[in-house]
Design an enzyme around this catalytic site. Structure first.
Site, PDB file in Angstrom:
ATOM      1  N   GLU A 159       4.519  -4.864   6.363  1.00 10.54           N
ATOM      2  CA  GLU A 159       3.135  -4.406   6.239  1.00 10.54           C
ATOM      3  C   GLU A 159       2.166  -5.375   6.918  1.00 10.54           C
ATOM      4  O   GLU A 159       1.180  -4.944   7.526  1.00 10.54           O
ATOM      5  CB  GLU A 159       2.778  -4.237   4.757  1.00 10.54           C
ATOM      6  CG  GLU A 159       1.572  -3.348   4.529  1.00 10.54           C
ATOM      7  CD  GLU A 159       1.561  -2.711   3.133  1.00 10.54           C
ATOM      8  OE1 GLU A 159       2.646  -2.566   2.537  1.00 10.54           O
ATOM      9  OE2 GLU A 159       0.463  -2.366   2.661  1.00 10.54           O
ATOM     10  N   GLU A 167       2.301  -4.582  10.422  1.00  9.67           N
ATOM     11  CA  GLU A 167       1.661  -3.285  10.672  1.00  9.67           C
ATOM     12  C   GLU A 167       0.145  -3.460  10.718  1.00  9.67           C
ATOM     13  O   GLU A 167      -0.533  -2.880  11.572  1.00  9.67           O
ATOM     14  CB  GLU A 167       2.047  -2.296   9.554  1.00  9.67           C
ATOM     15  CG  GLU A 167       1.548  -0.886   9.788  1.00  9.67           C
ATOM     16  CD  GLU A 167       1.741   0.013   8.558  1.00  9.67           C
ATOM     17  OE1 GLU A 167       2.207  -0.484   7.518  1.00  9.67           O
ATOM     18  OE2 GLU A 167       1.390   1.200   8.659  1.00  9.67           O
ATOM     19  N   CYS A 210       2.394   0.867  -1.980  1.00  4.42           N
ATOM     20  CA  CYS A 210       3.525   0.588  -2.873  1.00  4.42           C
ATOM     21  C   CYS A 210       3.362   1.240  -4.242  1.00  4.42           C
ATOM     22  O   CYS A 210       4.297   1.265  -5.030  1.00  4.42           O
ATOM     23  CB  CYS A 210       3.734  -0.916  -3.016  1.00  4.42           C
ATOM     24  SG  CYS A 210       2.213  -1.817  -3.256  1.00  4.42           S
ATOM     25  N   SER A 248      -0.625   2.668   4.623  1.00  2.02           N
ATOM     26  CA  SER A 248       0.422   1.990   5.372  1.00  2.02           C
ATOM     27  C   SER A 248       1.639   2.911   5.394  1.00  2.02           C
ATOM     28  O   SER A 248       1.904   3.619   4.430  1.00  2.02           O
ATOM     29  CB  SER A 248       0.774   0.682   4.661  1.00  2.02           C
ATOM     30  OG  SER A 248       2.069   0.263   5.002  1.00  2.02           O
ATOM     31  N   LYS A 294       7.296   5.868 -10.471  1.00  7.12           N
ATOM     32  CA  LYS A 294       8.454   5.495  -9.640  1.00  7.12           C
ATOM     33  C   LYS A 294       9.604   6.494  -9.818  1.00  7.12           C
ATOM     34  O   LYS A 294      10.439   6.663  -8.926  1.00  7.12           O
ATOM     35  CB  LYS A 294       8.951   4.086 -10.009  1.00  7.12           C
ATOM     36  CG  LYS A 294       8.007   2.962  -9.604  1.00  7.12           C
ATOM     37  CD  LYS A 294       8.195   2.545  -8.175  1.00  7.12           C
ATOM     38  CE  LYS A 294       7.118   1.565  -7.730  1.00  7.12           C
ATOM     39  NZ  LYS A 294       6.929   1.570  -6.271  1.00  7.12           N
ATOM     40  N   GLU A 336       8.729   9.034  -7.457  1.00  6.86           N
ATOM     41  CA  GLU A 336       8.858   8.518  -6.091  1.00  6.86           C
ATOM     42  C   GLU A 336      10.322   8.541  -5.634  1.00  6.86           C
ATOM     43  O   GLU A 336      10.618   8.931  -4.509  1.00  6.86           O
ATOM     44  CB  GLU A 336       8.320   7.084  -6.021  1.00  6.86           C
ATOM     45  CG  GLU A 336       8.265   6.518  -4.607  1.00  6.86           C
ATOM     46  CD  GLU A 336       7.880   5.037  -4.583  1.00  6.86           C
ATOM     47  OE1 GLU A 336       8.309   4.299  -5.500  1.00  6.86           O
ATOM     48  OE2 GLU A 336       7.179   4.636  -3.644  1.00  6.86           O
ATOM     49  N   GLU A 346      11.557  12.551   1.050  1.00  6.19           N
ATOM     50  CA  GLU A 346      11.572  11.566   2.148  1.00  6.19           C
ATOM     51  C   GLU A 346      12.388  10.325   1.808  1.00  6.19           C
ATOM     52  O   GLU A 346      12.692   9.520   2.687  1.00  6.19           O
ATOM     53  CB  GLU A 346      10.130  11.106   2.477  1.00  6.19           C
ATOM     54  CG  GLU A 346       9.119  12.219   2.684  1.00  6.19           C
ATOM     55  CD  GLU A 346       8.458  12.653   1.388  1.00  6.19           C
ATOM     56  OE1 GLU A 346       8.211  11.781   0.524  1.00  6.19           O
ATOM     57  OE2 GLU A 346       8.216  13.855   1.221  1.00  6.19           O
ATOM     58  N   CYS A 398       0.623  -3.373 -11.932  1.00  5.46           N
ATOM     59  CA  CYS A 398       1.895  -2.942 -12.502  1.00  5.46           C
ATOM     60  C   CYS A 398       2.188  -3.572 -13.861  1.00  5.46           C
ATOM     61  O   CYS A 398       2.940  -3.000 -14.660  1.00  5.46           O
ATOM     62  CB  CYS A 398       3.045  -3.256 -11.554  1.00  5.46           C
ATOM     63  SG  CYS A 398       2.722  -2.737  -9.869  1.00  5.46           S
TER      64      CYS A 398
END
Lengths: 594, 597
Positions: free
Chosen positions: A283, A286, A303, A323, A362, A365, A370, A508
């Protein structure tokens, strides 16, 4: 302003103007029983009528959580009138609540249980309704389960989803005793714009909202001799897991957590922090690329899957700002079934990849289409901190007295930068440390980027980073605060180059899968454990110093943003919008009363 | 302005309109035109005149001749005889029940004569959709005086002097409410009118809005000036389409005349008023739920403090008053607070409008001075109980109120006196009940209403009223148990004590009140499994009186259960264990031998 004199149950106290009777009573050493009240989310609707008390001169009883004191007020909290009303209100709630405490996931940690105990209800004199569990249970979401039969209409979930997260996935429908807290048109939760952040679960005092449990699946995998089961744990887990075993909030239990996982039977215990460091490499580069090549700025971290889903629903046109990096969990998952089996001489199809997360989103996710760049589902099962604790208890492991053990290689090494990912501002701080070093060739004079730390909703910082010049960054936690920054971006007035967003207030450490309760005090303590780990324990504090990550690039990925990275570590997003997905069953239910 | 020699006022209240009031008016207009009298005689769509039992009502001025039960077929005769020939039509006049002589003039009819109209001052006398007629009867004079001759503080003090108390049911001193808000700091303040009128059967506010909407607007302008309001809202229930239309017309006319908008009457004070329609929830008549509703939120009440005078609509200082309260305000400004305070009792000043309904002869809308005994309203103005039945009780205050039995019927209309006997003034619903009423069933009816309308926010109202209703329904179905009355009382006091808003706090009142005066009726249901009034079907039995039964077998042949047995010409018997209480036998019997009891 002068203090006010108040007498509560004959105890005199002095408090600031605007103080509620509840808070004044605390000062007098009296803990008035409450139920719907939640100071953590500033929720005081005065609805449950459990905290009622008598105020001299007032006609009826008042809700102490919301009634402000005035000079000379005389309050009584234990008169017969108060005790009768309180007890009856709790009895009325119990009379409309399933009597299966023994089977409920919140047994032992349920506020209705606690308050029933405190006010001393010994019988329910009203007939229980037919709870119709089938209609009440919503298991559509991969992350969160709703059971409206247990709902006590405290409206906390509504407040947190509406005011703090600004998602509005849950709202009251209908009137009187037919009130139901549900998504629009009574749709299943999976069909509406729900971020899956689980803050509703954290707010719920009873078992009406809880995480979807995958413990059974994990036991099954562990018992399968043909499977090689590996596990990764987020940083926030080690800062909170101990609370489930009576340890003080803020105790870092990394070593015991690893030991417990081994005793449960995991073949390899790795660390999400490893891929947190990896995420910074990808990242950070990036960001530099976008800055140099005029790419889409500000770039926003990706994230937090609750944040990503929120962005896909509410700001789909701005998703190019995200990102393209996957989250550490998912980067790990992709490597777990490519890089790892290569180094260990295993067949990827035999690998079961489990993650322990402070997070309910999560789970969602890991099941996104993907997230299977390895050729398999990269992360098979996600367990919350709470589920892991249940597994450890089920196995009878004496957690508190476990010896400290260490991570396995090659995906167990981490730096201080990786571990602070669990706190709001942690990703930003980690990124700044590495970006600064990459651009200037030197370390930041002070590796502690304190302006991005703490519980303020939106934090800003501005640094001069070599020939990049002045770089302005922002950190938001809680989706309501993310929204503020997104509105700026939408209007074209955003002054930032890089933004970190975490869906959960506090980051988190206060995720939807963490031990309940979570308060601001506990947030600070858990984050403190991670910052301590960074500053005092870990030898290295910058992601680019992680030797295992260096090895990963040398032997496998080649370079950040390279072809292999793009294949495995980067992802794309979906324009979801806000339409409610109606399937045939929903159309029948919509508009009717249950 | 044109001067007419006669005005024919057709009652334009919803009750009379539903009995072809509009057709009658159109027919009158047509007949007047055909007789070439359109320049001399004016037909007016007036507001509700209040005497619903006599409707459709037509009143002819200047004499004030009162015609009742008017029909389209009467139009030709009335125009020909009364208007053209000057001979009023006696057969359409009001005849009192005990007498035979007709009473031609409205003011002499007891129903009207005993009333004192302040809030209803203009009813039946003006076309509600013509602002000029309102102005002609001292309309907007009070506002002119307040805005141009008095300061805001002086207006508040005048209101305090008057002793006016909130007419929506709360009875809070209006002057004090305005005072708190006047003193509250803020650039933005709101003046609100509660026109939600949710009590079942109540139509006081509806009648005022339909008959005299400008009185409400003028009251709001005066109140807005007193508190410094920048904007006004009228929250009117959507189920009142006529009232909404009349309000809209009135607001537009007021704006045209510069009585609403910028710089009213050159005073420097500006106010505009907007209408917000309700969406069918009784709870939205509650002050803070109403404000939440206007804000686009769910109609759920807020805990207080903070009170709306400091944090109301959009968290700004606001005053919410009832329609009837506002209707009193213009005259108080014009005639002075002392004048208003000279009417009524020591603590309850002025007059009160009541919707007199139920088992009473003169059903309608009445306005009486405070201090009037309830007995006078029911038996004098109301004309007593029809069909030779006995008075049993009068429900005062609707679902939030209590019943007044014969033993308390001399109680005077006064906020505190009524509370002493276990009821509340309420918004003015006065439902008269005769001996054929079951008080347990009545209590259950009101509890069902509250349960239905509860917003569901607080535990005692959401769960508690449900449980009270459960017990009441068991009792009316013959499944009452020992301990039910005690449990009802326990629930009632806890709910009254701990509910969040007025809906919950007053929902137990009908039960407590009926238990106070008619406990033995509850006990009969529970212990004897009998409904003394003969209303609760589950407890009633159809029995054949052997002395009257001639054995014609008609009932036995009609009985769908085949549970009536007997020989021809012998008395018959009903098998109670098979009887489903359909009542066909009683309907069939030509000898009155079957009774329900």
């Amino acid at each position: 302003m002068s203090l006010l004199n108040v007498t509560i149950d004959n105890v005199k106290v002095q408090v600031e103007p605007g103080t509620t009777i509840l808070d004044a009573a605390k000062k007098a050493g009296i803990k008035i029983p409450t139920l719907c009240y939640s100071g953590d989310i500033d929720h005081k609707p005065g609805a449950c009528r459990v905290c009622v008390c008598e105020v001299e001169g007032a006609r009826s009883l008042v809700a102490s959580c919301v009634y402000p004191v005035n000079e000379g007020m005389v309050v009584k909290t234990t008169t017969e009138r108060v005790r009768k009303a309180r007890k009856l209100n709790v009895e009325l709630l119990l009379a409309n609540h399933p009597t299966e405490c023994n089977l409920c996931v919140r047994s032992g940690n349920c506020e209705l249980q606690k308050v029933a105990e405190q006010v001393g209800v010994r019988e329910v004199r009203f007939p229980y309704p037919d709870f119709n569990r089938e209609e009440c249970l919503d298991t559509s979401s991969p992350s969160i389960v709703r059971d409206t039969s247990k709902c006590i209409k405290c409206y906390r979930c509504v407040t947190v989803c509406e005011n703090i997260q600004t998602v509005n996935a849950l709202q009251p429908s209908f009137r009187g005793d037919k009130v139901k807290i549900a998504p629009a048109f009574g749709s299943p939760l999976n069909n509406v714009a729900c971020a899956m952040c689980g803050q509703c679960v954290m707010a719920c005092p009873v078992g009406a909202l809880y995480e979807k449990d995958y413990v059974g699946d994990v036991w099954k995998a562990l018992a399968d001799p043909t499977k090689h089961v590996i596990v990764q744990e987020a940083p926030a887990v080690r800062a909170a897991l101990g609370e489930e075993f009576g340890m003080a909030p803020g105790t870092l239990v990394t070593g015991k957590m690893i030991a417990a996982l081994r005793r449960l039977g995991f073949d390899k215990v790795f660390d999400t922090n490893f891929t947190a460091d990896l995420t910074i490499m990808e990242e950070g580069n990036e960001l530099l690329k976008r800055v140099k090549e005029g790419g889409v700025l500000p770039m926003i971290t990706s994230c937090s899957p609750g944040w990503v889903k929120f962005c896909e629903h509410f700001y789909p046109e701005q998703s190019a700002h995200l990102s393209t990096c996957k989250s550490p969990q998912q980067m790990f998952g992709a490597l777990a079934k490519t890089y790892y089996p290569q180094t260990a001489g295993l067949d990827p199809k035999d690998i079961v990849s489990v993650s322990i997360m402070p997070c309910t989103a999560k789970k969602y996710e890991s099941q996104r289409p993907e997230m299977s760049d390895s050729g398999f589902q990269d992360v098979d099962y996600v367990l919350t901190t709470r589920e892991l604790a249940r597994m450890i208890k089920e196995a009878g492991i004496d957690f508190v007295n476990l010896p400290d053990e260490d991570y396995d290689n090659p995906m167990g090494e981490y730096t201080g930068a990786g571990t602070i990912f669990g706190a709001t501002g942690g990703v930003m701080e980690a990124a700044i440390r590495t970006v600064y070093a990459v651009v200037t060739g030197q370390n930041l004079p002070d590796l502690n980027v304190t302006p991005v730390r703490g519980l303020e909703g939106v934090k800003e910082a501005s640094l001069t980073i070599g020939d990049l010049g002045e770089v302005k960054v922002a950190v938001a936690h809680g989706l309501g605060n993310a929204r503020k920054l997104m509105e700026q971006i939408k209007e074209g007035t955003s002054p930032y180059q890089f933004i970190e967003v975490m869906a959960c207030p506090g980051g988190c450490v206060a995720g939807g899968g963490q031990p309940i309760p979570t308060t601001d005090e506990i947030r600070v303590l858990r984050a403190g454990a991670l910052y301590s780990d960074d500053a005092k324990v870990q030898a290295k504090r910058q992601s680019h110093e992680n030797e295992s990550v260096k090895k990963l690039y040398e032997t496998f990925l080649k370079e950040p943003l390279g072809h292999k990275s793009h294949e495995l570590l980067h992802t794309c997003y979906v324009c979801r919008g806000l339409d409610v997905l109606m399937d045939q069953d929903d159309k029948k239910k919509a508009g009717g009363s249950k | 302005m044109k001067v007419f020699r006669a005005h024919i006022l057709v009652c334009g209240g919803t009750g009379c309109k539903s009995m072809k009031g509009d057709e009658i008016r159109q027919a009158l207009i047509k007949e007047v035109a055909e007789k070439g009298l359109a320049d001399e005689v004016r037909v007016v769509d007036a507001g509700c005149m209040g005497y619903c039992a006599a409707g459709p009502v037509v009143v002819i001025y200047p004499e004030g001749t009162f015609y009742q039960k008017f029909q389209v077929s009467d139009v030709a005769e009335v125009i020909e005889e009364h208007i053209v020939k000057g001979r009023p039509v006696e057969r359409l006049m009001y005849v009192p029940p005990e007498g035979t002589a007709a009473i031609p003039h409205m003011k002499d009819i007891p129903f009207f004569g005993k009333q004192q109209l302040i809030a209803l001052k203009n009813r039946g006398l003006i076309d509600a959709e013509k602002i000029d007629e309102y102005i002609a009867r001292d309309g907007y004079q009070g506002a002119a005086k307040a805005l141009t001759e008095m300061s805001a503080v002086e207006v508040v003090n005048e209101m305090k002097k008057s002793g006016l108390r909130g007419r929506g049911g709360g009875g809070f001193p209006t002057g004090n409410k305005w005072d708190f808000c006047q003193k509250a700091e803020g650039d933005v303040k709101y003046i609100l009118c509660n026109a939600d009128e949710g009590d079942p059967g109540a139509f006081m506010d509806r009648s005022i809005l339909e008959a005299d909407p400008h009185a409400v607007l003028e009251g709001m302008i005066i109140a807005g000036y007193a508190i410094g309001a920048t904007k006004g809202y009228i929250y009117c229930r959507a189920e009142y389409p006529l009232a909404l239309r009349r309000l809209n017309v009135a607001i537009n006319q007021a704006r045209e005349y510069g009585l609403l908008g910028e710089n009213i009457l050159g005073s420097g004070y500006s106010l505009d008023i907007e209408i917000y329609q309700g969406a069918g929830a009784f709870v939205c008549g509650e002050e803070t739920a109403l404000m939440n509703s206007i804000e686009g939120k769910r109609g759920m009440p807020r805990p207080r403090p903070p009170f709306p005078a400091h944090k109301g609509l959009w968290q700004k200082p606001s005053v919410l008053n009832n329609v009837e309260t506002y209707a009193n305000v213009p005259q108080i400004m014009l005639n002075g607070g002392d004048w208003y305070a000279s009417i009524g009792t020591e603590r309850s000043k002025g007059t009160k409008v009541f919707a007199l309904t139920g088992d009473v002869k003169n059903v309608g809308l009445v306005e009486v001075p405070m201090g009037t005994p309830i007995r006078d309203i029911i038996f004098d103005i109301g004309g007593g109980i029809p069909n030779g039945k006995q008075f049993k009780a009068a429900q005062l205050g609707g679902p939030s109120g209590g019943c007044i039995p014969m033993s308390a019927v001399d109680t005077i209309i006064d906020y505190e006196e009524i509370i002493k006997v276990g009821a509340i003034m309420g918004s003015g619903g006065l439902i008269v009940m005769d001996e054929d009423t079951c008080m347990v069933d009545t209590a259950a009816f009101f509890m069902e209403f509250c349960q239905d309308e509860s917003c569901g926010k607080c535990t005692p109202c959401r769960e508690g009223t449900k449980r009270m209703l459960e017990i009441l329904r068991r009792i009316t179905k013959g499944q009452g148990r020992d301990g039910d009355i005690e449990l009802l009382e326990e629930l009632a006091y806890a709910i009254k004590d701990s509910a969040l808003c007025g809906l919950g706090q007053t929902a137990p009142n009908p039960v407590l009140s009926t238990l106070r005066y008619f406990r033995e009726e509850y006990e009969a249901h529970i212990y004897n499994k009998k409904c003394p009034a003969g209303i609760c079907k589950a407890l009633a039995q159809y029995t054949i009186d052997a002395a009257k039964c001639v054995g014609c077998t008609a009932c036995a042949r009609k009985c769908p259960q085949g549970c009536i047995s007997g020989e021809k010409k012998e008395p018959h018997v009903i098998d109670q264990s098979k009887c489903v209480k359909c009542g066909v036998c009683m309907d069939t019997c030509k000898f009155g031998a079957i009774a329900l009891g």
